[in-house]
Design an enzyme around this catalytic site. Structure first.
Site, PDB file in Angstrom:
ATOM      1  N   MET A  38       1.154  -1.271  -0.112  1.00 12.49           N
ATOM      2  CA  MET A  38      -0.267  -0.320  -0.423  1.00 12.49           C
ATOM      3  C   MET A  38       0.811   1.329  -0.383  1.00 12.49           C
ATOM      4  O   MET A  38       1.826   1.256   0.906  1.00 12.49           O
ATOM      5  CB  MET A  38      -0.692  -0.026   1.190  1.00 12.49           C
ATOM      6  CG  MET A  38      -1.551   1.192   1.812  1.00 12.49           C
ATOM      7  SD  MET A  38      -1.906   1.681   2.787  1.00 12.49           S
ATOM      8  CE  MET A  38      -3.573   0.305   3.004  1.00 12.49           C
ATOM      9  N   ASN A  39       0.694   2.249  -0.918  1.00 10.08           N
ATOM     10  CA  ASN A  39       0.933   4.103  -0.741  1.00 10.08           C
ATOM     11  C   ASN A  39      -0.235   4.757  -0.520  1.00 10.08           C
ATOM     12  O   ASN A  39      -1.265   4.372   0.072  1.00 10.08           O
ATOM     13  CB  ASN A  39       2.533   4.322  -1.708  1.00 10.08           C
ATOM     14  CG  ASN A  39       2.105   3.788  -3.178  1.00 10.08           C
ATOM     15  OD1 ASN A  39       2.068   3.129  -3.054  1.00 10.08           O
ATOM     16  ND2 ASN A  39       1.826   4.943  -3.594  1.00 10.08           N
ATOM     17  N   ASP A  40       0.117   5.339  -1.172  1.00 11.14           N
ATOM     18  CA  ASP A  40      -0.942   6.441  -0.647  1.00 11.14           C
ATOM     19  C   ASP A  40      -2.075   6.493   0.017  1.00 11.14           C
ATOM     20  O   ASP A  40      -2.286   5.548  -1.399  1.00 11.14           O
ATOM     21  CB  ASP A  40      -1.129   7.643  -2.128  1.00 11.14           C
ATOM     22  CG  ASP A  40       0.803   8.215  -2.785  1.00 11.14           C
ATOM     23  OD1 ASP A  40       1.128   7.631  -2.051  1.00 11.14           O
ATOM     24  OD2 ASP A  40       1.069   8.591  -3.630  1.00 11.14           O
ATOM     25  N   GLN A  56      -3.574   3.428  -3.245  1.00  9.23           N
ATOM     26  CA  GLN A  56      -2.203   2.791  -3.837  1.00  9.23           C
ATOM     27  C   GLN A  56      -1.718   1.556  -3.875  1.00  9.23           C
ATOM     28  O   GLN A  56      -1.220   1.072  -2.842  1.00  9.23           O
ATOM     29  CB  GLN A  56      -0.820   3.928  -3.850  1.00  9.23           C
ATOM     30  CG  GLN A  56      -1.769   4.836  -4.661  1.00  9.23           C
ATOM     31  CD  GLN A  56      -1.502   5.096  -6.257  1.00  9.23           C
ATOM     32  OE1 GLN A  56      -0.540   4.715  -7.416  1.00  9.23           O
ATOM     33  NE2 GLN A  56      -2.788   4.499  -6.906  1.00  9.23           N
TER      34      GLN A  56
HETATM   35  C1  FRU Z   1       3.742   9.214  -4.057  1.00 12.78           C
HETATM   36  C2  FRU Z   1       3.443   8.851  -5.641  1.00 12.78           C
HETATM   37  C3  FRU Z   1       2.683   9.485  -6.383  1.00 12.78           C
HETATM   38  C4  FRU Z   1       2.005   8.920  -7.522  1.00 12.78           C
HETATM   39  C5  FRU Z   1       1.829   7.385  -6.597  1.00 12.78           C
HETATM   40  C6  FRU Z   1       2.734   6.442  -7.242  1.00 12.78           C
HETATM   41  O1  FRU Z   1       3.798   9.051  -2.860  1.00 12.78           O
HETATM   42  O2  FRU Z   1       4.475   8.986  -5.707  1.00 12.78           O
HETATM   43  O3  FRU Z   1       3.001  11.114  -6.597  1.00 12.78           O
HETATM   44  O4  FRU Z   1       1.026   9.387  -8.160  1.00 12.78           O
HETATM   45  O5  FRU Z   1       2.928   8.116  -5.248  1.00 12.78           O
HETATM   46  O6  FRU Z   1       2.248   5.222  -6.546  1.00 12.78           O
END
Ligand code: FRU
Length: 496
Positions: A38-40, A56
């Site tokens: 998981m990210n953003d 994400q």
């Molecule tokens: C920020 C980022 C965003 C992009 C996403 C990709 O953490 O780099 O700019 O949309 O993660 O996973």
């Protein structure tokens, strides 16, 4: 609604594999990935009576991969329920990733997602770059269908001198005038950040973007995940700059966060900042996103991680990696951004333990003060105003070879978080400092622990320090110590 084969497969996979992760092996009240990476936070919104949070997501491994959108809902911002993944990179224009974006409700009751479609493009010199364009999907809170007119915005819609490879993270909102607006991350070809503002009458057809603000090399390079909103009589821009240079105790190297507070000049369409600060002074905090709750609160959530500290934590690809912060209510006080855990957290407080005027010098523990899912507020001052203390330390998630600590030096007003002994086995950043002026000689700390994380809110939220913990769950002791003598008030709850 038609669901692609790729999304169908992801949904089956996360359903089966997510269920194999025991509840106790996850944070108790922070959202973690259902399985994999998981990210953003994405698409943070209130829709049909529930808070929706997308993220994400790369379910097939615990490292970053082609981005999907994971999905969860909550009625109270604290207890989250997973829904099936919402988007997969399953179209020609987004086959290399559905990057970050946001959500809004349309007048006809549908929910609209706006996200960045990524397509890898080979350059003449053989290098490969990510072409980034904005795309839409429409849904009912469960299933989403991508718009046949995708992508709806590309480099042609940007002001002059913007790169097609750094155009992402659209954040949409509907103004009081009913007009849809959106900010997005852009940059010049040499990666100097620009934030571009777009307008639309229906959310589908957008006007050409206008430059809201340019960095001119002041705060790092590309500004990811911008968010722009009015609060009280000011406008606020939150963003996460890449490649920062340090500046005193305010900004640190690498991926950071930035809050600009100022005025929006409607005549020129530009934002004029008057104040800048870091959003969170800890280690693991990036990519904020906010919503306006139905009762009018501006609530922010962020990825409780930083790109620079991701390597090598959970290596089992069928486990989870990545969690969100506790949602935080924002306010402006004396021109500064303040954060406080959403009040809904108080509903899961149990077993209040309270101490007043505890005399601390040397190291001590207190009956009933331990645990890894807690909400604790302490207030410190010198026990003897004639003889100010030199240092105060609280160690938590302590036991055996582990502890993490917050320490405060009143002489130079420095608060430090140190998770060197948290169980991390990597040469990543383990400490960070923030400048914390005392409030008439007193300092207040509210500490939220949830198994794998610590979030400290200092002096009613004037500063926050957030970090992940890697510590065995048995390590749950808490100790207090001081050089000099401290008088401490404390209230602690277990969170369940
Ligand atoms: C920020 C980022 C965003 C992009 C996403 C990709 O953490 O780099 O700019 O949309 O993660 O996973």
């Amino acid at each position: 609604m038609k669901i692609s084969e790729k999304l169908e497969k992801v949904r089956e996979y996360e359903n089966a594999m997510g269920a194999r992760i025991a509840e106790e092996d996850r944070p108790a009240f922070h959202l973690s990935s259902r399985v994999g990476w998981m990210n953003d936070p994405n698409g943070f919104s209130f829709y049909q009576g529930k808070y929706h949070l997308f993220y994400q997501y790369y379910p097939y491994n615990t490292v970053w991969g082609p981005c999907h959108w994971g999905h969860a809902v909550s009625s109270d911002l604290i207890r989250w329920e997973y829904l099936p993944a919402a988007l997969a990179p399953d179209e020609e224009y987004d086959r290399d990733g559905c990057f970050s974006g946001s959500a809004v409700e349309l007048p006809d009751g549908r929910q609209m997602l706006i996200y960045t479609g990524v397509l890898k493009k080979e350059m003449e010199d053989g290098t490969v770059r990510d072409l980034q364009r904005q795309c839409l999907a429409f849904g009912d809170g469960l299933d989403y269908e991508k718009y046949e007119g995708n992508p709806i915005l590309d480099v042609e819609d940007l002001p002059e001198n913007c790169s097609p490879y750094e155009f992402r993270d659209p954040k949409i909102w509907v103004g009081e005038d009913g007009v849809y607006r959106m900010v997005a991350c852009c940059a010049t070809l040499n990666r100097d950040a620009k934030i571009v503002l777009f307008q639309s009458a229906d959310g589908v057809c957008w006007s050409k973007g206008k430059l809201l603000i340019q960095n001119f090399d002041r705060f790092g390079k590309v500004w990811e995940c911008p968010d722009f909103f009015r609060m009280e009589d000011k406008w606020v821009l939150l963003t996460s700059p890449m490649d920062m240079l340090p500046e005193g105790f305010e900004y640190h190297n690498g991926n950071g966060t930035l809050c600009l507070i100022g005025d929006y000049d409607a005549a020129s369409g530009t934002f004029i900042p008057q104040h800048d600060q870091t959003i969170d002074y800890g280690i693991d905090f990036y990519a904020t996103q906010t919503i306006l709750s139905p009762d009018g609160r501006r609530i922010m959530i962020a990825w409780m991680q930083n790109w620079d500290t991701t390597p090598g934590y959970r290596l089992d690809p069928t486990s989870w990696f990545g969690q969100m912060t506790i949602p935080r209510e924002l306010s402006i006080r004396e021109g500064r951004l303040y954060q406080w855990p959403v009040r809904e957290l108080e509903q899961i407080r149990r077993d209040r333990v309270c101490y007043e005027n505890v005399y601390v010098n040397g190291e001590m523990e207190l009956d009933g003060i331990r645990g890894r899912c807690i909400d604790m507020e302490i207030e410190l001052k010198s026990a003897d105003p004639e003889h100010p203390y030199q240092k105060f330390v609280i160690k938590f998630a302590a036991g055996g070879r582990y502890y993490t600590m917050l320490s405060y030096h009143p002489d130079d007003s420095i608060m430090k978080i140190d998770r060197k002994f948290s169980g991390s086995r990597r040469a990543i950043i383990h400490q960070r400092r923030a400048e914390v002026p005392s409030l008439n000689g007193a300092v207040k700390i509210r500490l939220i622990l949830d198994r794998y994380s610590a979030e400290a809110f200092i002096n009613e939220g004037a500063q926050t320090l957030t970090a992940n913990l890697y510590t065995d769950m048995e390590a749950e002791r808490i100790t207090f110590s001081a050089q000099g003598a401290v008088s401490m008030n404390l209230v602690k709850y277990s969170l369940v």
